[in-house]
Design a protein around this motif. Structure first.
Motif, PDB file in Angstrom:
ATOM      1  N   PRO A  27     -34.391-121.458 -55.809  1.00 30.26           N
ATOM      2  CA  PRO A  27     -35.320-122.563 -55.570  1.00 30.26           C
ATOM      3  C   PRO A  27     -34.637-123.876 -55.210  1.00 30.26           C
ATOM      4  O   PRO A  27     -35.305-124.813 -54.766  1.00 30.26           O
ATOM      5  CB  PRO A  27     -36.082-122.675 -56.891  1.00 30.26           C
ATOM      6  N   THR A  28     -33.315-123.955 -55.406  1.00 32.43           N
ATOM      7  CA  THR A  28     -32.603-125.182 -55.057  1.00 32.43           C
ATOM      8  C   THR A  28     -32.174-125.207 -53.595  1.00 32.43           C
ATOM      9  O   THR A  28     -31.729-126.243 -53.099  1.00 32.43           O
ATOM     10  CB  THR A  28     -31.353-125.364 -55.931  1.00 32.43           C
ATOM     11  N   ALA A  29     -32.312-124.079 -52.901  1.00 36.12           N
ATOM     12  CA  ALA A  29     -31.925-124.022 -51.495  1.00 36.12           C
ATOM     13  C   ALA A  29     -33.015-124.630 -50.616  1.00 36.12           C
ATOM     14  O   ALA A  29     -34.202-124.490 -50.893  1.00 36.12           O
ATOM     15  CB  ALA A  29     -31.663-122.572 -51.073  1.00 36.12           C
ATOM     16  N   GLN A  30     -32.605-125.301 -49.556  1.00 39.65           N
ATOM     17  CA  GLN A  30     -33.564-125.891 -48.624  1.00 39.65           C
ATOM     18  C   GLN A  30     -33.768-124.934 -47.452  1.00 39.65           C
ATOM     19  O   GLN A  30     -32.871-124.717 -46.652  1.00 39.65           O
ATOM     20  CB  GLN A  30     -33.072-127.248 -48.112  1.00 39.65           C
ATOM     21  N   THR A  31     -34.949-124.376 -47.365  1.00 37.62           N
ATOM     22  CA  THR A  31     -35.260-123.448 -46.286  1.00 37.62           C
ATOM     23  C   THR A  31     -35.643-124.237 -45.032  1.00 37.62           C
ATOM     24  O   THR A  31     -35.896-125.445 -45.098  1.00 37.62           O
ATOM     25  CB  THR A  31     -36.418-122.522 -46.684  1.00 37.62           C
ATOM     26  N   PRO A  32     -35.717-123.583 -43.873  1.00 36.17           N
ATOM     27  CA  PRO A  32     -36.082-124.299 -42.642  1.00 36.17           C
ATOM     28  C   PRO A  32     -37.399-125.042 -42.740  1.00 36.17           C
ATOM     29  O   PRO A  32     -37.497-126.213 -42.351  1.00 36.17           O
ATOM     30  CB  PRO A  32     -36.138-123.174 -41.599  1.00 36.17           C
ATOM     31  N   CYS A  33     -38.442-124.385 -43.246  1.00 40.67           N
ATOM     32  CA  CYS A  33     -39.740-125.046 -43.352  1.00 40.67           C
ATOM     33  C   CYS A  33     -39.714-126.178 -44.372  1.00 40.67           C
ATOM     34  O   CYS A  33     -40.440-127.174 -44.224  1.00 40.67           O
ATOM     35  CB  CYS A  33     -40.824-124.033 -43.718  1.00 40.67           C
ATOM     36  N   ALA A  34     -38.884-126.039 -45.397  1.00 42.42           N
ATOM     37  CA  ALA A  34     -38.735-127.119 -46.372  1.00 42.42           C
ATOM     38  C   ALA A  34     -38.105-128.340 -45.712  1.00 42.42           C
ATOM     39  O   ALA A  34     -38.490-129.485 -45.986  1.00 42.42           O
ATOM     40  CB  ALA A  34     -37.883-126.656 -47.552  1.00 42.42           C
ATOM     41  N   ASP A  35     -37.145-128.085 -44.842  1.00 40.50           N
ATOM     42  CA  ASP A  35     -36.487-129.168 -44.104  1.00 40.50           C
ATOM     43  C   ASP A  35     -37.507-129.914 -43.249  1.00 40.50           C
ATOM     44  O   ASP A  35     -37.584-131.148 -43.254  1.00 40.50           O
ATOM     45  CB  ASP A  35     -35.371-128.593 -43.233  1.00 40.50           C
ATOM     46  N   VAL A  36     -38.324-129.169 -42.515  1.00 41.69           N
ATOM     47  CA  VAL A  36     -39.333-129.775 -41.644  1.00 41.69           C
ATOM     48  C   VAL A  36     -40.360-130.550 -42.476  1.00 41.69           C
ATOM     49  O   VAL A  36     -40.780-131.656 -42.104  1.00 41.69           O
ATOM     50  CB  VAL A  36     -40.030-128.703 -40.793  1.00 41.69           C
ATOM     51  N   ALA A  37     -40.777-129.982 -43.607  1.00 39.62           N
ATOM     52  CA  ALA A  37     -41.750-130.653 -44.466  1.00 39.62           C
ATOM     53  C   ALA A  37     -41.203-131.982 -44.981  1.00 39.62           C
ATOM     54  O   ALA A  37     -41.936-132.974 -45.075  1.00 39.62           O
ATOM     55  CB  ALA A  37     -42.124-129.753 -45.647  1.00 39.62           C
ATOM     56  N   GLY A  38     -39.924-132.003 -45.293  1.00 39.29           N
ATOM     57  CA  GLY A  38     -39.309-133.233 -45.768  1.00 39.29           C
ATOM     58  C   GLY A  38     -39.312-134.319 -44.706  1.00 39.29           C
ATOM     59  O   GLY A  38     -39.605-135.485 -44.992  1.00 39.29           O
ATOM     60  N   VAL A  39     -39.001-133.918 -43.476  1.00 42.85           N
ATOM     61  CA  VAL A  39     -39.000-134.885 -42.374  1.00 42.85           C
ATOM     62  C   VAL A  39     -40.423-135.379 -42.105  1.00 42.85           C
ATOM     63  O   VAL A  39     -40.667-136.575 -41.927  1.00 42.85           O
ATOM     64  CB  VAL A  39     -38.405-134.256 -41.100  1.00 42.85           C
ATOM     65  N   ALA A  40     -41.380-134.443 -42.081  1.00 44.46           N
ATOM     66  CA  ALA A  40     -42.766-134.793 -41.773  1.00 44.46           C
ATOM     67  C   ALA A  40     -43.360-135.745 -42.807  1.00 44.46           C
ATOM     68  O   ALA A  40     -44.161-136.624 -42.472  1.00 44.46           O
ATOM     69  CB  ALA A  40     -43.616-133.532 -41.669  1.00 44.46           C
ATOM     70  N   SER A  41     -42.984-135.584 -44.059  1.00 43.97           N
ATOM     71  CA  SER A  41     -43.567-136.410 -45.123  1.00 43.97           C
ATOM     72  C   SER A  41     -42.804-137.711 -45.359  1.00 43.97           C
ATOM     73  O   SER A  41     -43.238-138.538 -46.168  1.00 43.97           O
ATOM     74  CB  SER A  41     -43.618-135.610 -46.431  1.00 43.97           C
ATOM     75  N   SER A  42     -41.698-137.899 -44.654  1.00 42.98           N
ATOM     76  CA  SER A  42     -40.911-139.110 -44.865  1.00 42.98           C
ATOM     77  C   SER A  42     -41.692-140.364 -44.470  1.00 42.98           C
ATOM     78  O   SER A  42     -41.527-141.435 -45.072  1.00 42.98           O
ATOM     79  CB  SER A  42     -39.593-139.040 -44.088  1.00 42.98           C
ATOM     80  N   GLY A  43     -42.559-140.228 -43.456  1.00 45.17           N
ATOM     81  CA  GLY A  43     -43.367-141.372 -43.059  1.00 45.17           C
ATOM     82  C   GLY A  43     -44.335-141.789 -44.146  1.00 45.17           C
ATOM     83  O   GLY A  43     -44.578-142.989 -44.365  1.00 45.17           O
ATOM     84  N   ALA A  44     -44.900-140.804 -44.841  1.00 49.16           N
ATOM     85  CA  ALA A  44     -45.824-141.111 -45.938  1.00 49.16           C
ATOM     86  C   ALA A  44     -45.109-141.886 -47.038  1.00 49.16           C
ATOM     87  O   ALA A  44     -45.656-142.853 -47.598  1.00 49.16           O
ATOM     88  CB  ALA A  44     -46.420-139.823 -46.495  1.00 49.16           C
ATOM     89  N   MET A  45     -43.888-141.486 -47.350  1.00 52.39           N
ATOM     90  CA  MET A  45     -43.142-142.191 -48.384  1.00 52.39           C
ATOM     91  C   MET A  45     -42.821-143.621 -47.959  1.00 52.39           C
ATOM     92  O   MET A  45     -42.840-144.552 -48.791  1.00 52.39           O
ATOM     93  CB  MET A  45     -41.844-141.433 -48.695  1.00 52.39           C
ATOM     94  N   GLN A  46     -42.573-143.822 -46.672  1.00 55.60           N
ATOM     95  CA  GLN A  46     -42.311-145.178 -46.192  1.00 55.60           C
ATOM     96  C   GLN A  46     -43.538-146.063 -46.373  1.00 55.60           C
ATOM     97  O   GLN A  46     -43.423-147.239 -46.733  1.00 55.60           O
ATOM     98  CB  GLN A  46     -41.904-145.128 -44.720  1.00 55.60           C
TER      99      GLN A  46
END
Length: 248
Positions: A156-175
């Motif tokens: 569960p600590t590994a970052q999968t491809p879709c996890a990577d994309v989800a992180g980028v996509a949600s970065s705007g919300a955090m901003q």
């Protein structure tokens, strides 16, 4: 921080400088992607679409799903391969959900921090306790996905491809949530879009789990989906109240 919408000298619109609009439009027409583009010579004589297509064909994918490192994972993967399923697809989407729920915890915490800072001066459409309750449920959903990954023998600590994309996509919300200038209503609208996406993600994960023969995952995932749907309805109500109050 003011929590109201006010008029001001906003100069972003073209109508604030009408005498320059024609020159700006002419320049934009010259740089149109439909014709030859010239950006430091890189795109000379080529459209932006052709350059994008070239990059698409040459690019590698975004990461990979880790190979199982536990005996449980090896056996589960082997069994799924024998039955015609690709367990890496489910693991990838579980990794995405884990990343998304982690972001959800952080978004609600950011909203809690902002709400606590302004509550003395602003009428909030929610209580701090209600926000903390949803934040804690998002954390519970993180643990549900973590357990599911561990049950499949995945890390569960590994970052999968879709996890990577989800992180980028949600970065705007955090901003948006962490920007001290944004209002409560603006933050709620951002969180509402996240909650709606979250519900769709859980729905897809339930379908994938059933297709992959992981029926034991369906019940906790359905419970998480029900909570996320409740979150979306709550946030929608808060947003409507906040915007209507701004009219007064």
């Amino acid at each position: 921080m003011e929590n109201v919408t006010r008029s001001g000298f906003n100069r972003t619109g073209a109508q604030t400088s009408l005498h320059t609009v024609q020159n700006m439009q002419a320049f934009a027409d010259e740089q149109s992607p439909s014709g030859p583009a010239h950006i430091d010579g890189v795109l000379e004589g080529r459209s932006i679409a052709s350059v994008r297509a070239e990059f698409v064909h040459e690019a590698e994918r975004i990461g990979s799903v880790p190979i199982p490192t536990t005996l449980t994972g090896v056996l589960a993967t082997g069994l799924s391969k024998l039955t015609g399923h690709r367990p890496e697809v489910l693991v990838d989407k579980l990794g995405e959900r884990l990343a998304f729920e982690r972001t959800g915890v952080r978004l609600y915490q950011a909203l809690i921090d902002k709400a606590e800072a302004v509550q003395a001066d602003v009428a909030l459409p929610f209580t701090i306790g209600e926000l903390k309750h949803i934040r804690d449920e998002e954390l519970e959903h993180m643990h549900i996905v973590t357990s599911a990954l561990e049950g499949l023998g995945a890390d569960p600590t590994a970052q999968t491809p879709c996890a990577d994309v989800a992180g980028v996509a949600s970065s705007g919300a955090m901003q948006v949530l962490s920007d001290p200038r944004t209002t409560i209503a603006q933050c709620l609208e951002t969180i509402l879009s996240v909650e709606l996406t979250d519900g769709a993600g859980w729905d897809l994960l339930i379908r994938l789990s059933g297709s992959a023969g992981q029926d034991e995952l369906i019940k906790p995932f359905r419970e998480a989906l029900a909570r996320e749907q409740e979150h979306a309805q709550q946030v929608k109500g808060w947003l409507e109240r906040a915007v209507v109050d701004d009219l007064d």
